[in-house]
Motif scaffolding. Sequence first.
Motif, short mmCIF file in Angstrom:
data_model
loop_
_atom_site.label_atom_id
_atom_site.label_comp_id
_atom_site.label_asym_id
_atom_site.label_seq_id
_atom_site.Cartn_x
_atom_site.Cartn_y
_atom_site.Cartn_z
N SER A 160 33.54 45.24 34.23
CA SER A 160 34.09 45.55 35.55
C SER A 160 35.61 45.59 35.48
O SER A 160 36.22 44.75 34.83
CB SER A 160 33.66 44.51 36.59
OG SER A 160 34.06 43.21 36.17
N ALA A 211 39.81 45.54 45.29
CA ALA A 211 38.68 45.95 44.46
C ALA A 211 37.38 45.75 45.24
O ALA A 211 37.37 45.06 46.27
CB ALA A 211 38.65 45.17 43.15
N ASP A 212 36.31 46.38 44.77
CA ASP A 212 35.01 46.15 45.40
C ASP A 212 34.62 44.70 45.25
O ASP A 212 34.95 44.05 44.23
CB ASP A 212 33.94 47.04 44.75
CG ASP A 212 34.22 48.52 44.91
OD1 ASP A 212 35.11 48.87 45.72
OD2 ASP A 212 33.56 49.34 44.24
N GLY A 213 33.89 44.18 46.25
CA GLY A 213 33.46 42.80 46.14
C GLY A 213 32.75 42.32 47.38
O GLY A 213 32.37 43.11 48.26
N GLU A 214 32.59 41.01 47.45
CA GLU A 214 31.91 40.36 48.58
C GLU A 214 32.81 39.27 49.13
O GLU A 214 33.35 38.45 48.38
CB GLU A 214 30.58 39.78 48.14
CG GLU A 214 29.82 39.06 49.25
CD GLU A 214 28.49 38.50 48.78
OE1 GLU A 214 28.08 37.44 49.31
OE2 GLU A 214 27.88 39.09 47.87
N HIS A 233 34.90 39.22 43.21
CA HIS A 233 34.73 40.48 42.49
C HIS A 233 33.96 40.25 41.20
O HIS A 233 33.82 39.10 40.74
CB HIS A 233 36.10 41.10 42.16
CG HIS A 233 37.01 41.22 43.34
ND1 HIS A 233 36.92 42.22 44.28
CD2 HIS A 233 38.05 40.42 43.72
CE1 HIS A 233 37.87 42.06 45.19
NE2 HIS A 233 38.56 40.97 44.88
N GLN A 234 33.47 41.31 40.60
CA GLN A 234 32.79 41.19 39.32
C GLN A 234 33.78 40.77 38.24
O GLN A 234 34.99 40.97 38.36
CB GLN A 234 32.14 42.53 38.94
CG GLN A 234 30.97 42.92 39.84
CD GLN A 234 30.30 44.20 39.36
OE1 GLN A 234 30.78 44.87 38.46
NE2 GLN A 234 29.17 44.54 39.97
N LYS A 254 29.99 42.92 52.28
CA LYS A 254 30.39 43.73 51.14
C LYS A 254 31.59 44.60 51.54
O LYS A 254 31.58 45.21 52.61
CB LYS A 254 29.25 44.63 50.68
CG LYS A 254 27.98 43.89 50.28
CD LYS A 254 28.14 43.19 48.95
CE LYS A 254 26.81 42.59 48.49
NZ LYS A 254 26.91 41.87 47.19
N VAL A 255 32.58 44.66 50.67
CA VAL A 255 33.77 45.47 50.96
C VAL A 255 34.03 46.39 49.77
O VAL A 255 33.63 46.10 48.63
CB VAL A 255 35.01 44.60 51.25
CG1 VAL A 255 34.83 43.81 52.52
CG2 VAL A 255 35.31 43.68 50.07
N ARG A 256 34.71 47.49 50.04
CA ARG A 256 35.07 48.45 49.02
C ARG A 256 36.58 48.40 48.77
O ARG A 256 37.35 47.99 49.64
CB ARG A 256 34.68 49.88 49.45
CG ARG A 256 33.20 50.04 49.80
CD ARG A 256 32.33 49.99 48.58
NE ARG A 256 32.55 51.14 47.71
CZ ARG A 256 31.96 51.30 46.52
NH1 ARG A 256 31.14 50.37 46.07
NH2 ARG A 256 32.21 52.37 45.79
N ARG A 257 36.98 48.80 47.58
CA ARG A 257 38.41 48.87 47.28
C ARG A 257 39.11 49.81 48.26
O ARG A 257 38.64 50.91 48.53
CB ARG A 257 38.62 49.39 45.85
CG ARG A 257 40.09 49.48 45.45
CD ARG A 257 40.22 49.91 43.99
NE ARG A 257 39.74 51.27 43.80
CZ ARG A 257 40.50 52.36 43.94
NH1 ARG A 257 41.77 52.23 44.30
NH2 ARG A 257 40.00 53.56 43.73
N GLN A 259 39.48 49.11 51.46
CA GLN A 259 38.99 48.86 52.83
C GLN A 259 39.92 47.89 53.54
O GLN A 259 40.35 46.89 52.97
CB GLN A 259 37.57 48.30 52.78
CG GLN A 259 36.98 47.99 54.16
CD GLN A 259 35.55 47.49 54.08
OE1 GLN A 259 34.85 47.75 53.09
NE2 GLN A 259 35.11 46.76 55.08
#
Length: 316
Positions: A160, A211-214, A233-234, A254-257, A259
């Motif tokens: 990742s 970054a994408d993540g929670e 994040h991962q 959940k969120v996106r990079r 956002q």
Amino acid sequence: MPGKYVFDQKSYSFRKKGVQLKNVLLGILKFLLVSLTLTIVVYTLLALVFNTDVDRKLSRENRMYEKTFQGLKEKERLVKDAVASLEYRDDEIYDLIFHTESPSVDPIRSLGFEFGADSIPERKIVAYTRDKADRVLDKAAGVEEDFMRIYRTLSRPGYSIPPMSLPLENVSFPQIGASTGEKMSPFLKTYAYHSGLDFIASLEDPVFATADGEVRLVERSRKGQGNVIEIQHQGGYVTRYAHLSATLVSRGQKVRRGQKIGTVGMTGNSFAPHLHYEVIRDSESVDPVNYIFASVDPQDYANMLFMAVNTDKSMD
């Protein structure tokens, strides 16, 4: 007027003395030599006592060049220190993120050769050129291998990419404040460990996920940091956004990079409106400035790095 007479020993008689050309020429030569010598002496004495406008101008220029040279030597030293710092940071970034050595930006800088103009035989120039070309090809192959190793690392299943985006939009280097390390606290008035990177911004400026993540934590009025959001994040990375005026996400979301997750504020202990941004890897704080180089051009990043390292006072 009667002339002068001399006694001629050969004829045992007196004759009238004539003017010889040789004596005339010797007299003229002596006169010229004396005149030239006196001129040189007088000019030298005058030059030592009196300075012309040109002399005074040249003297001023020499003094100015002496001062300028000293300043250039200091600038050269500072530039060398800055370049060494950038090279160290570059190595650190590649080691932390890509787990490899950084590729050389100047693969032929170690190849030195002082050409002797036309005095070098052609066969030596050919041999040198061939040897240099071979070394350049070897260096190029090494750089290519470095990039291929990075590419293979990024392409590995499950790998990742770390959080490498900026948490604010249109960030310029004057907005970069203190990074991690011992910084002067505006509230404690002493040095304390600063665990993140300060971004100077205006109230209510949008804050974005890097970054994408929670979302793993949304906390309001945390002591010191005010309103805080943490995103998992991962790869074992966590990002933290502090001193927010508003939080726009909830725990478990959940969120996106890129956002929008909140807005800039000055909640908690905040000297002025700013975003305190942290990057945590495997429960250990790392320097966020090492993770933003992919979001800006090299010149901006160099300026941001300079600001982060040299800003001695934090804003929280």
